[in-house]
Design a protein around this motif. Structure first.
Motif, PDB file in Angstrom:
ATOM      1  N   LEU A   1       0.845  -1.195   0.000  1.00 57.63           N
ATOM      2  CA  LEU A   1       0.000   0.000   0.000  1.00 57.63           C
ATOM      3  C   LEU A   1       0.882   1.248   0.000  1.00 57.63           C
ATOM      4  CD1 LEU A   1      -2.806  -1.090   2.492  1.00 57.63           C
ATOM      5  CD2 LEU A   1      -2.677  -1.400   0.009  1.00 57.63           C
TER       6      LEU A   1
ATOM      7  N   THR B   1       1.366   5.236  -1.165  1.00 61.32           N
ATOM      8  CA  THR B   1       0.527   6.412  -1.395  1.00 61.32           C
ATOM      9  C   THR B   1       0.715   6.961  -2.805  1.00 61.32           C
ATOM     10  OG1 THR B   1       0.575   6.989   0.944  1.00 61.32           O
ATOM     11  CG2 THR B   1      -0.012   8.732  -0.582  1.00 61.32           C
TER      12      THR B   1
ATOM     13  N   LEU C   1      -3.432   3.976  -5.616  1.00 59.20           N
ATOM     14  CA  LEU C   1      -3.923   3.493  -4.331  1.00 59.20           C
ATOM     15  C   LEU C   1      -5.273   4.120  -3.993  1.00 59.20           C
ATOM     16  CD1 LEU C   1      -3.263   1.628  -1.954  1.00 59.20           C
ATOM     17  CD2 LEU C   1      -2.250   3.599  -0.796  1.00 59.20           C
TER      18      LEU C   1
ATOM     19  N   ASP D   1      -8.638   2.069  -3.036  1.00 54.44           N
ATOM     20  CA  ASP D   1      -9.448   2.370  -1.855  1.00 54.44           C
ATOM     21  C   ASP D   1     -10.911   2.591  -2.227  1.00 54.44           C
ATOM     22  OD1 ASP D   1      -9.438   2.516   0.910  1.00 54.44           O
ATOM     23  OD2 ASP D   1      -9.238   4.688   0.942  1.00 54.44           O
TER      24      ASP D   1
ATOM     25  N   SER E   1     -12.173   4.081   4.844  1.00 58.65           N
ATOM     26  CA  SER E   1     -10.930   3.872   4.094  1.00 58.65           C
ATOM     27  C   SER E   1     -10.431   2.460   4.348  1.00 58.65           C
ATOM     28  CB  SER E   1      -9.848   4.891   4.477  1.00 58.65           C
ATOM     29  OG  SER E   1      -8.608   4.542   3.854  1.00 58.65           O
TER      30      SER E   1
ATOM     31  N   VAL F   1      -7.879   1.129   2.897  1.00 63.74           N
ATOM     32  CA  VAL F   1      -6.419   1.193   2.920  1.00 63.74           C
ATOM     33  C   VAL F   1      -5.917   1.522   4.319  1.00 63.74           C
ATOM     34  CG1 VAL F   1      -4.425   2.524   2.130  1.00 63.74           C
ATOM     35  CG2 VAL F   1      -6.120   1.734   0.483  1.00 63.74           C
TER      36      VAL F   1
ATOM     37  N   ARG G   1       0.975   3.528   5.521  1.00 62.69           N
ATOM     38  CA  ARG G   1       1.201   3.417   4.086  1.00 62.69           C
ATOM     39  C   ARG G   1       2.691   3.635   3.789  1.00 62.69           C
ATOM     40  NH1 ARG G   1      -3.582   6.623   0.923  1.00 62.69           N
ATOM     41  NH2 ARG G   1      -5.307   6.260   2.375  1.00 62.69           N
TER      42      ARG G   1
END
Length: 258
Positions: free
Chosen positions: A188, A190, A194, A198, A209, A211, A223
């Motif tokens: 994961l 950023t 991503l 999500d 979220s 993620v 992340r």
């Protein structure tokens, strides 16, 4: 600083690809940048940023799923910057779609980029490197989705699993030319991609979220950043990685132990 050679990065306009381009330029490589035509302005801006750091940069737009364009990309990199020593096949497309909703066209479109495109990058980079006669590094992007299956990701997981297979076979075939072939498997990280992950997963699981909820369960409970992935690619592109080939390296905060 003398140049360490020339690196070509696909999908370089943003996210992980952009971070890799900046890192390799910082390491001393001259850099060729690729992405689709709609991102030409981002590539131009990145080229100027790299040149301001004292390295040469060249950008070439093109669709990696089209063989003639990939062949041209490799050749133009060598003619513009002098050689092609590192290929980072980073470009990929993302798709969230449950199996029962997926069409043949959905599967084919994603695989045309994520599998065929990567194969073409490997093929034409290797052809250029063999012609140069002094070896090279080929590095491909797989994913944590190439290590384990995720609901809603049939096509994406299948493609990212395939990257590991292509990487291993290419390593076996190209070692005699002093070309190493490895892959990196981000978790994961950023990026805009991503955010798309999500969007699908949070609705599926009823979370604000998915993620962020998932990341809290990792040993490193956050992340990752594109720069952290770029650090791994930097090592794989270096002289220090000369006896490493056919491997996939996970960078996922401990979310999955390979």
């Amino acid at each position: 600083m003398a140049s360490k050679g020339v690196a070509l990065i696909t999908g370089a306009a943003q996210g992980i690809g952009r971070a890799i381009a900046l890192r390799l330029a910082g390491d001393g490589f001259n850099v060729a940048l690729n992405d689709v035509k709609s991102k030409a302005s981002l590539l131009q801006s990145l080229s100027k940023e790299i040149e301001a750091k004292g390295r040469k940069a060249h950008f070439v737009t093109g669709d990696i799923s089209v063989e003639d364009q990939v062949k041209q990309m490799a050749g133009e990199t060598a003619s513009s910057l002098g050689s092609l020593d590192v290929m980072v096949a980073n470009a990929a497309m993302y798709q969230f779609k449950p199996l029962l909703e997926m069409s043949v066209q959905d599967m084919d479109q994603l695989h045309s980029v994520n599998v065929r495109g990567l194969m073409l990058c490997y093929k034409h980079a290797a052809t250029q490197m063999i012609g140069q006669g002094h070896g090279g590094r080929i590095i491909g992007a797989t994913s944590v989705a190439g290590r384990q299956g995720f609901v809603g990701h049939t096509a994406y997981c299948a493609a990212k699993y395939a990257v590991r297979g292509v990487t291993q076979v290419a390593a076996a075939e190209l070692g005699k030319h002093d070309i190493t072939v490895n892959a990196y498997a981000p978790g994961l990280i950023t990026t805009e991609m991503l955010d798309a992950v999500d969007t699908g997963m949070k609705d599926l699981h009823g979370l604000s979220s998915w993620v962020d909820a998932a990341a809290t369960t990792f040993p490193i409970a956050r992340r990752g950043t594109p720069e952290e992935v770029a650090s791994l690619v930097s090592f794989l592109a270096s002289r220090d990685a000369g006896y490493i080939t056919g491997q996939t390296y996970d960078i996922n905060g401990g979310s999955y132990y390979g």
